[in-house]
Write a protein that holds these residues in place. Structure first.
Motif, PDB file in Angstrom:
ATOM      1  N   PRO A 166     -88.996  58.968 -18.720  1.00  0.00           N
ATOM      2  CA  PRO A 166     -90.391  59.142 -19.147  1.00  0.00           C
ATOM      3  C   PRO A 166     -90.886  60.579 -19.040  1.00  0.00           C
ATOM      4  O   PRO A 166     -91.666  61.032 -19.881  1.00  0.00           O
ATOM      5  N   VAL A 167     -90.432  61.318 -18.024  1.00  0.00           N
ATOM      6  CA  VAL A 167     -90.859  62.707 -17.877  1.00  0.00           C
ATOM      7  C   VAL A 167     -90.256  63.564 -18.989  1.00  0.00           C
ATOM      8  O   VAL A 167     -90.929  64.416 -19.586  1.00  0.00           O
ATOM      9  N   GLY A 168     -88.973  63.341 -19.291  1.00  0.00           N
ATOM     10  CA  GLY A 168     -88.348  64.079 -20.384  1.00  0.00           C
ATOM     11  C   GLY A 168     -89.023  63.798 -21.707  1.00  0.00           C
ATOM     12  O   GLY A 168     -89.257  64.710 -22.516  1.00  0.00           O
ATOM     13  N   LEU A 169     -89.355  62.529 -21.944  1.00  0.00           N
ATOM     14  CA  LEU A 169     -90.043  62.165 -23.179  1.00  0.00           C
ATOM     15  C   LEU A 169     -91.433  62.781 -23.212  1.00  0.00           C
ATOM     16  O   LEU A 169     -91.898  63.249 -24.268  1.00  0.00           O
ATOM     17  N   ASP A 170     -92.107  62.815 -22.077  1.00  0.00           N
ATOM     18  CA  ASP A 170     -93.430  63.436 -21.992  1.00  0.00           C
ATOM     19  C   ASP A 170     -93.352  64.925 -22.327  1.00  0.00           C
ATOM     20  O   ASP A 170     -94.221  65.474 -23.016  1.00  0.00           O
ATOM     21  N   GLN A 171     -92.322  65.587 -21.848  1.00  0.00           N
ATOM     22  CA  GLN A 171     -92.146  67.004 -22.178  1.00  0.00           C
ATOM     23  C   GLN A 171     -91.908  67.198 -23.673  1.00  0.00           C
ATOM     24  O   GLN A 171     -92.471  68.112 -24.296  1.00  0.00           O
ATOM     25  N   ILE A 172     -91.071  66.358 -24.266  1.00  0.00           N
ATOM     26  CA  ILE A 172     -90.777  66.485 -25.692  1.00  0.00           C
ATOM     27  C   ILE A 172     -92.036  66.278 -26.518  1.00  0.00           C
ATOM     28  O   ILE A 172     -92.275  66.995 -27.509  1.00  0.00           O
ATOM     29  N   PRO A 178     -87.376  69.137 -24.121  1.00  0.00           N
ATOM     30  CA  PRO A 178     -87.386  69.066 -22.659  1.00  0.00           C
ATOM     31  C   PRO A 178     -87.159  70.445 -22.060  1.00  0.00           C
ATOM     32  O   PRO A 178     -86.524  71.312 -22.663  1.00  0.00           O
ATOM     33  N   VAL A 179     -87.698  70.646 -20.881  1.00  0.00           N
ATOM     34  CA  VAL A 179     -87.564  71.928 -20.191  1.00  0.00           C
ATOM     35  C   VAL A 179     -86.556  71.756 -19.059  1.00  0.00           C
ATOM     36  O   VAL A 179     -86.748  70.921 -18.169  1.00  0.00           O
ATOM     37  N   ALA A 180     -85.485  72.537 -19.092  1.00  0.00           N
ATOM     38  CA  ALA A 180     -84.437  72.432 -18.075  1.00  0.00           C
ATOM     39  C   ALA A 180     -85.033  72.577 -16.679  1.00  0.00           C
ATOM     40  O   ALA A 180     -85.947  73.387 -16.474  1.00  0.00           O
ATOM     41  N   PRO A 181     -84.528  71.759 -15.739  1.00  0.00           N
ATOM     42  CA  PRO A 181     -83.322  70.929 -15.785  1.00  0.00           C
ATOM     43  C   PRO A 181     -83.515  69.523 -16.359  1.00  0.00           C
ATOM     44  O   PRO A 181     -82.579  68.737 -16.376  1.00  0.00           O
ATOM     45  N   VAL A 182     -84.707  69.202 -16.823  1.00  0.00           N
ATOM     46  CA  VAL A 182     -84.988  67.860 -17.354  1.00  0.00           C
ATOM     47  C   VAL A 182     -84.293  67.670 -18.696  1.00  0.00           C
ATOM     48  O   VAL A 182     -84.109  68.621 -19.471  1.00  0.00           O
ATOM     49  N   THR A 183     -83.901  66.432 -19.008  1.00  0.00           N
ATOM     50  CA  THR A 183     -83.341  66.055 -20.303  1.00  0.00           C
ATOM     51  C   THR A 183     -84.058  64.789 -20.770  1.00  0.00           C
ATOM     52  O   THR A 183     -84.882  64.229 -20.034  1.00  0.00           O
ATOM     53  N   PRO A 184     -83.760  64.289 -21.959  1.00  0.00           N
ATOM     54  CA  PRO A 184     -84.403  63.043 -22.386  1.00  0.00           C
ATOM     55  C   PRO A 184     -83.937  61.802 -21.627  1.00  0.00           C
ATOM     56  O   PRO A 184     -84.554  60.739 -21.781  1.00  0.00           O
ATOM     57  N   PHE A 185     -82.866  61.904 -20.842  1.00  0.00           N
ATOM     58  CA  PHE A 185     -82.262  60.712 -20.249  1.00  0.00           C
ATOM     59  C   PHE A 185     -82.301  60.737 -18.722  1.00  0.00           C
ATOM     60  O   PHE A 185     -82.079  61.777 -18.093  1.00  0.00           O
ATOM     61  N   LYS A 186     -82.541  59.567 -18.146  1.00  0.00           N
ATOM     62  CA  LYS A 186     -82.524  59.414 -16.700  1.00  0.00           C
ATOM     63  C   LYS A 186     -81.140  59.751 -16.147  1.00  0.00           C
ATOM     64  O   LYS A 186     -80.118  59.362 -16.715  1.00  0.00           O
ATOM     65  N   GLY A 187     -81.142  60.463 -15.043  1.00  0.00           N
ATOM     66  CA  GLY A 187     -79.886  60.738 -14.361  1.00  0.00           C
ATOM     67  C   GLY A 187     -79.057  61.845 -14.964  1.00  0.00           C
ATOM     68  O   GLY A 187     -77.995  62.173 -14.433  1.00  0.00           O
TER      69      GLY A 187
END
Length: 660
Positions: A166-172, A178-187
């Protein structure tokens, strides 16, 4: 690294990345680590086999990218007693790590994602180039670190999921990426640009070796406009020659018709001794096509020119494959034509192209920088006539320009006019994109803090920068690595086994650009002013004086105006929406009905983004889950198996991607 590594797992991951390296493959295995590599042979094609080690097999590397100053570094390392078996830049990395450790990364002028296994210290090092040209993802499972250039390799060996973060999707749905280190996927995480990660046992730490810095313009860089233009010219000539000449395979050039690619193509034609092949996109829509300017320059330079014409239906047909390679939800269809262009490059026998990406970020060419300057004027001058005159100078290329809609302009430019806000430049874009979040199901909605978190991560001294410097920093942390260089850049190039090279992101060019005063980058509302001054003798006046036209492609119309492919209905059916659980079915149904009625034409900017976001996210989630359930099978012939006793090398056989 907690248990003996599995060669079979590495082989499966390598097969998933065969498009990035069709020329060869190999892996190294010891009792702690397995390193795999698929090779696109460009420098020292006969001997640059990876993974590669030093003389005593204590330091190993697997590496994607190019170190353009490897010749100079090799000379320094030879003087320090290191010996080399090859001419390739990969071996320079091994010895540079031996000599300088993590300080080596700051010496590299290039683009890279790499892993170094140092058996002397039992440490695994992951590193990524300054701007994030090359991707590098990782995940942990039961104490085992798995990493790869693309997430599809991680999906192929995953035990569960993948599920959207959800955080990656929120960033997109705020920043477009997404802003590193976050990606669209959990884990799943990504190594941030300009950083390196050290893994020792089950512990890891990440350190930055570089970050964009715009301190110098605020303190007053010396040099007149003419002097700085001449220095910019010299550094760009050197950067282009470095990227064009240090290759053992032919190098082509992208040509959009704008100033950036026109500069790089002109420098290749003027300062190298080879004939130039140029590659361009054409559109059957006059609103998007730049063929006139492309042909103007190719006639002037005498290049061997190649072009591909893209229509709306072409975008719709190729879009599932584009999403599979992008690995991110998309808000625009623009990556699809870039995929078709790189396919043309591959079919023409080329592995490498020089492009103009990065110029807008380092030299302030985007509309968002001009908008910020206009909004800064608005904040200082409430006079409505003065405000309207400023807006009218923007977007001369746009059919629906805000300057022709005063009410919209007042609403768009008048919001969040706080000159003390470090992110004043980007608030309108972020707010516009964020309206898409209303389509998400409650399970995927979060109390968004992403904008606050990004601003909080700005350097402590950024409050003393010029407004333009802060805006450039934000762009370099969000859109550049996450979208321009990823979804629209590296992924669309490497999908067809083509490497892109970006002279404007050369370390010496970008260092100079960061030190330039704002008024030399944007003079009045003349974007990239210094670049035009530096190359006014090389480019036709028609290109130098043309209004900035950002690269765009048809969005919603691609999926409806020329007929709708079956897959569109499949991924937006009530069953598919319920299965994914991402978007509210009623809102998607209303959006699809509107698009069908209008054949995708005349839709608002936000509705275009909503539609592309729904289609790409639904495709991506389905593709990623199928990649886990049905991973590619390793070939029956053995791969390159490297031990201290020897090695042999075999090419991985291709197989179809899971969405086909």
């Amino acid at each position: 690294m907690a248990r003996p590594p599995s060669p079979e797992r590495v082989e499966t991951m390598m097969v998933a990345l065969r498009h990035r390296g069709p020329d060869g493959s190999g892996y190294f295995v010891d009792d702690r680590v397995a390193l795999g590599h698929t090779r696109l042979a460009i420098v020292d094609t006969a001997h640059g086999v990876q993974p590669m080690c030093n003389e005593d097999s204590q330091v190993w590397v697997t590496f994607n990218g190019e170190i353009f100053n490897h010749v100079e570094l090799r000379a320094q390392l030879t003087d320090r007693g290191h010996s080399f078996r090859t001419r390739c830049d990969t071996e320079v990395i091994v010895h540079a790590w031996e000599e300088w450790g993590p300080l080596a990364f700051d010496r590299f002028n290039g683009q890279w994602a790499l892993a170094i296994w140092d058996r002397r210290t039992d440490e695994l090092i992951l590193s990524r180039d300054r701007y994030g040209v090359r991707p590098l993802y990782y995940t942990w499972h039961d104490g085992e670190l798995r990493f790869a250039s693309e997430m599809k390799a991680l999906f192929a060996v995953a035990e569960a999921g993948p599920d959207l973060d959800p955080v990656g999707l929120d960033q997109i749905l705020t920043f477009w990426a997404p802003v590193a280190p976050v990606t669209p996927f959990k884990g799943v995480s990504q190594v941030p640009p300009g950083s390196w990660m050290c893994v020792s046992g089950k512990h890891s730490s990440t350190s930055s070796y570089w970050t964009p810095d715009f301190t110098e313009p605020a303190t007053g860089r010396g040099g007149s406009e003419q002097q700085n233009a001449q220095e910019l010219r010299e550094r760009l000539i050197a950067a282009v020659r470095l990227r064009f000449e240090r290759s053992d395979v032919p190098v082509g050039a992208y040509l959009s018709g704008g100033i950036d690619s026109s500069v790089t193509a002109s420098l290749i034609a003027s300062f190298t001794d080879v004939e130039v092949d140029t590659f361009s996109l054409r559109f059957d829509s006059p609103e998007h096509d730049e063929g006139h300017f492309q042909h103007l320059l190719t006639r002037r330079l005498g290049t061997r020119h190649h072009e591909v014409e893209v229509g709306e239906r072409d975008i719709a047909e190729i879009f599932p494959e584009v999403v599979w390679h992008a690995e991110h939800p998309l808000l625009r269809t623009a990556p699809a034509p870039m995929f078709l262009l790189s396919r043309l490059v591959h079919q023409s026998g080329y592995k490498v192209v020089v492009t103009g990406e990065g110029a807008d970020e380092v030299l302030a060419g985007y509309d968002i920088f001009l908008e910020a300057k206009v909004r800064q004027t608005w904040a200082a001058d409430p006079d409505p006539d003065a405000r309207q005159r400023a807006v009218m100078q923007l977007y001369p290329w746009m059919e629906r320009s805000p300057g022709r809609a005063p009410a919209f302009a007042a609403q768009f430019f008048g919001q969040n006019l706080d000159p003390h806000d470090p992110a004043m430049s980007h608030r309108p874009r972020w707010d516009t994109a964020s309206t898409m979040k209303s389509m998400l199901t409650p399970e995927l909605r979060v109390d968004s803090t992403v904008a606050h978190d990004l601003v909080a991560a700005m350097p402590a001294d950024s409050s003393g920068w010029e407004m333009l410097g802060r805006a450039q920093w934000l762009e370099m942390r969000t859109l550049l690595p996450g979208y321009i260089l990823a979804s629209q850049g590296d992924r669309m190039l490497m999908a067809n086994s083509v490497e892109g090279r970006f002279p404007f992101l050369d370390v010496e060019v970008s260092r100079l650009a960061a030190a330039l005063p704002a008024e030399q980058k944007i003079k009045g509302l003349d974007e990239k002013h210094l670049l035009k001054l530096a190359f006014q003798d090389l480019l036709p006046k028609e290109i130098l004086s043309r209004p900035k036209q950002p690269y765009r492609a048809p969005d919603a119309a691609s999926f409806f105006a020329g007929g709708t492919p079956d897959w569109v209905g499949d991924v937006t059916s009530s069953e598919a929406l319920s299965r994914s659980g991402v978007f509210r079915p009623a809102m998607v149904s209303a959006l699809m009905s509107k698009a069908r009625r209008r054949l995708g034409r005349g839709m608002s900017n936000t509705d275009n983004m909503r539609l592309v976001a729904v289609l790409s996210t639904q495709l991506l989630l389905d593709q990623a889950r199928r990649a886990r359930r049905d991973p590619p099978s390793p070939p029956s012939t053995p791969q390159c198996s490297i031990t201290d006793q020897g090695a042999h090398h075999d090419r991985i056989r291709p197989s179809d991607p899971p969405h086909r």
